[in-house]
Each structure stands twice: as C-alpha cells, then as structure tokens.
Scaffold this active site. Structure first.
Site, short mmCIF file in Angstrom:
data_model
loop_
_atom_site.label_atom_id
_atom_site.label_comp_id
_atom_site.label_asym_id
_atom_site.label_seq_id
_atom_site.Cartn_x
_atom_site.Cartn_y
_atom_site.Cartn_z
N VAL A 153 0.81 -1.22 0.00
CA VAL A 153 0.00 0.00 0.00
C VAL A 153 0.84 1.27 0.00
O VAL A 153 0.31 2.36 -0.25
CB VAL A 153 -0.98 0.03 1.20
CG1 VAL A 153 -1.99 -1.10 1.09
CG2 VAL A 153 -0.24 0.01 2.52
N ASN A 179 -6.19 -1.15 7.16
CA ASN A 179 -5.69 -1.89 8.31
C ASN A 179 -4.19 -2.17 8.22
O ASN A 179 -3.53 -2.38 9.23
CB ASN A 179 -6.46 -3.21 8.43
CG ASN A 179 -5.91 -4.11 9.51
OD1 ASN A 179 -6.06 -3.84 10.70
ND2 ASN A 179 -5.25 -5.18 9.11
N SER A 232 -4.53 3.41 16.43
CA SER A 232 -3.99 2.67 17.57
C SER A 232 -4.08 3.53 18.82
O SER A 232 -4.05 4.76 18.74
CB SER A 232 -2.52 2.30 17.32
OG SER A 232 -1.92 1.79 18.50
N TYR A 245 5.87 4.96 15.05
CA TYR A 245 4.56 4.31 15.01
C TYR A 245 3.48 5.24 15.58
O TYR A 245 2.40 5.39 14.99
CB TYR A 245 4.61 3.00 15.80
CG TYR A 245 3.35 2.19 15.73
CD1 TYR A 245 3.03 1.46 14.60
CD2 TYR A 245 2.46 2.15 16.82
CE1 TYR A 245 1.87 0.70 14.53
CE2 TYR A 245 1.30 1.40 16.76
CZ TYR A 245 1.01 0.68 15.62
OH TYR A 245 -0.15 -0.06 15.56
N ALA A 247 3.52 8.52 15.78
CA ALA A 247 3.29 9.64 14.86
C ALA A 247 2.44 9.21 13.68
O ALA A 247 1.54 9.94 13.24
CB ALA A 247 4.63 10.20 14.38
N LYS A 249 0.23 6.78 13.53
CA LYS A 249 -1.15 6.51 13.92
C LYS A 249 -1.88 7.79 14.34
O LYS A 249 -3.09 7.93 14.12
CB LYS A 249 -1.18 5.47 15.03
CG LYS A 249 -0.74 4.08 14.57
CD LYS A 249 -1.62 3.57 13.43
CE LYS A 249 -1.29 2.15 13.03
NZ LYS A 249 -2.20 1.63 11.97
N ILE A 278 -4.36 -6.18 21.70
CA ILE A 278 -5.23 -7.19 21.10
C ILE A 278 -4.48 -8.51 20.97
O ILE A 278 -3.32 -8.55 20.57
CB ILE A 278 -5.73 -6.73 19.71
CG1 ILE A 278 -6.37 -5.35 19.81
CG2 ILE A 278 -6.70 -7.75 19.12
CD1 ILE A 278 -7.58 -5.26 20.72
#
Length: 338
Positions: A153, A179, A232, A245, A247, A249, A278
C-alpha cells in the site's frame, strides 16, 4: 432469516491476510459483503479467502452488482491476470510477513524488540521477495466471490492498479478498511532515519492516504461510502520507543477527521478505530511478566480479541452508523480514557 448488515456491499480490507484484518474480512463476508483481501503475503491472503469460502451466510451475487454509477479510476490497462485459485496448491511462501498487535503487518524480522510498556511486537522488514503483484478470485457458493490482491500500500502505482482491479470485477466499492501497517520500534537517538522513520510513515500514513484517495474517486461518483481507518491507542497516548509508530497513527487520526469534512457532502462516512492490546500471534512473543503488567493496567483485566475490533468495524460499515463521521472509537478495555 439472518439480517445481513452488508448485503450487496463491496469491501476492501488492507492487511487482511492475518490478525485483525482477517477477522474484519470474515465478519464482513458473514454479513453479506463481497470482500477484496489485500496483503503482501499471498499464502496468508489465500488462507483468508479459503476461510471465507466456507461461510454459509454469503448471499451476494456478483453478477447482480449495481454498476450504474461505476467509474474507472485510472487509464492503466496493465492489470495482473485474473486466475481462479480453487485448485492451486503451489502457493509461494513469502517469509517477510507477520502481524502487528493492532494490524496485519508486513514482515517477520525479529530485530529491535522492545517490550517495555509496549503493546506491539517486533520491528519489521518491508522488503518483499515478490516483486510482482498477483490477483485472484476464490469462488464462493451462491455465485459470490472473495478476491485477493497482493500489493504494497505504500506504492501508489500498485494501489491504483488494485483499485482498478476492484472496479473491473464489481464496478463499485462501498467500504474501505485501512488496516495494513508496519512496526519498527526504536528510541529516537537509535533510529535509522529511512528504516525506522520514513518507511513506517510511508506504509502507515501514506498508504492510508493513497487508499483513501483512490476510494474517494469511486465513492464520490456513487454518492455513498464508508471509510474505516485502523489507528492505535499509541496514536492517542504515545509509548516509549514508538515515536514513528505513534506519529503515523496520530496522523491517521488527523487524516480521518479532516477527510470526514471533505467526504460528508458526498454521503461518505469516515471514521477510525483505535485498538488497544489485542490478542494476535505477535502478542504471544511478549514475555509473560510484561504481558501481566499490561493486563494489570487494563481495567477490564484482559487483552482484547480481533473480533472486538471486527465487530466495531462492522457497525461503522453498516447503515447503523450512517449518522456517525469524523470519530475515533477506542477499543482498548479502558487502558486509555479521554
């Protein structure tokens, strides 16, 4: 008769080869949607399609899809060949794939592990051995179909080709779930700028932007759409060693809110889900003492399950959420409240 919340809808879920993405795809299929599975790992994507093919509640006839307002989103006619994979047993095994705790992830390298107060697992390598994209359909009973399309992506050209493939197959796209994401944790002074920062932003934020943009081109023509971005809890509260990560999200959350303003006039809802800790395969690698500390900080005293996220995604994708847009839904057991 069972109420199918997504009957005759067409959905794309990125990073759906495993984990939360797979669970969302299964939930959507159970509720009547034709699903397009995106991943960079063909074996995992095929496995998701096989699971979906066994469902009994699928009632969408692809030949009856309403294509009245369908649109082609590019002039690229060099799409990969479509093939039926029902009898294909020689599927390449791509070793560069794993799952993020919150998302279907893009690799399986175990470097740079940092479990201190960290709800995610190992850092990743986004160098895919397969340079070619593949697209196939897995035929489901009652003439319904599940499709998969292998694409990174963060590559705009491949994203455009993927959306062109969707239009070619169904003539429309009703629901997009962004996702796919990667995770490469490192304290800021130890980061490699390209590997730990730029590539994380390319997949986690630019990848979401690319897919949103292509989806909007289709949905605007049909005056309908649901876009669901998987963010997140780290994008809300931050975490040690997760500047890249976090930044990325947080950027997804900002993108969601701003796009919701733009999309509303076309009857397109844009929302985000911010998962907490999760239970996925990667969470198993966290040492027991760290996992116990995490659970003790969660008021509900347990980790979440992929189905918890999938149920929220189903709600946002359905007509039950027609008057909801620009919102971030925290599904974290109370770990972070605001």
């Amino acid at each position: 008769m069972e109420n199918l919340k997504l009957k005759n809808k067409v959905s794309l879920i990125t990073g759906a080869g495993r984990g939360i993405g797979r669970e969302i795809a299964i939930e959507f299929a159970k509720n009547g949607s034709v699903v397009f599975i995106n991943d960079i790992n063909e074996k995992d994507a095929v496995e998701t399609c096989k699971i979906i093919s066994s469902l009994q509640s699928k009632e969408f006839d692809i030949n009856n899809t309403d294509k009245t307002n369908s649109t082609s989103i590019s002039n690229n006619t060099n799409n990969a060949n479509d093939a039926n994979i029902a009898n294909n047993t020689n599927i390449a095994n791509n070793a560069n794939h794993s799952i993020d705790v919150n998302n279907a992830n893009y690799s399986n390298n175990a470097n740079d592990n940092n479990y201190s107060n960290n709800n995610n697992a190992n850092s990743t390598n986004n160098n895919n051995n397969n340079n070619n994209d593949y697209n196939c359909n897995y035929n489901i009973k009652n003439n319904s179909s599940c499709f998969y399309y292998i694409a990174d992506v963060s590559n705009l050209t491949k994203v455009k080709d993927m959306f062109e493939f969707i239009i070619k197959k169904t003539g429309k796209l009703d629901i997009l779930v962004n996702n796919a994401a990667i995770l490469r944790d490192k304290t800021i002074h130890n980061m490699d700028i390209n590997y730990h920062w730029e590539e994380v932003l390319k997949v986690n934020l630019s990848g979401v932007f690319y897919c949103c943009r292509e989806a909007m081109m289709i949905m605007r023509q049909n005056n309908y759409g649901k876009i669901i971005n998987i963010a997140s809890v780290i994008g809300l509260c931050g975490n040690f060693g997760q500047t890249a990560y976090g930044a990325s999200k947080a950027g997804v959350i900002g993108l969601t809110k701003s796009l919701a303003y733009e999309a509303a006039a076309r009857n397109i809802n844009v929302n985000a889900i911010a998962p907490g800790f999760i239970e996925t395969e990667m969470i198993k690698d966290i040492p027991d003492n760290i996992k116990e500390n995490i659970i003790n900080r969660i008021p509900l005293k347990r980790l979440g399950k992929p189905k918890d996220i999938a149920k929220m995604a189903l709600f946002l994708a359905s007509s039950d959420a027609d008057y909801i847009t620009g919102q971030v839904f925290s599904v974290n057991g109370g770990y972070f409240m605001y």
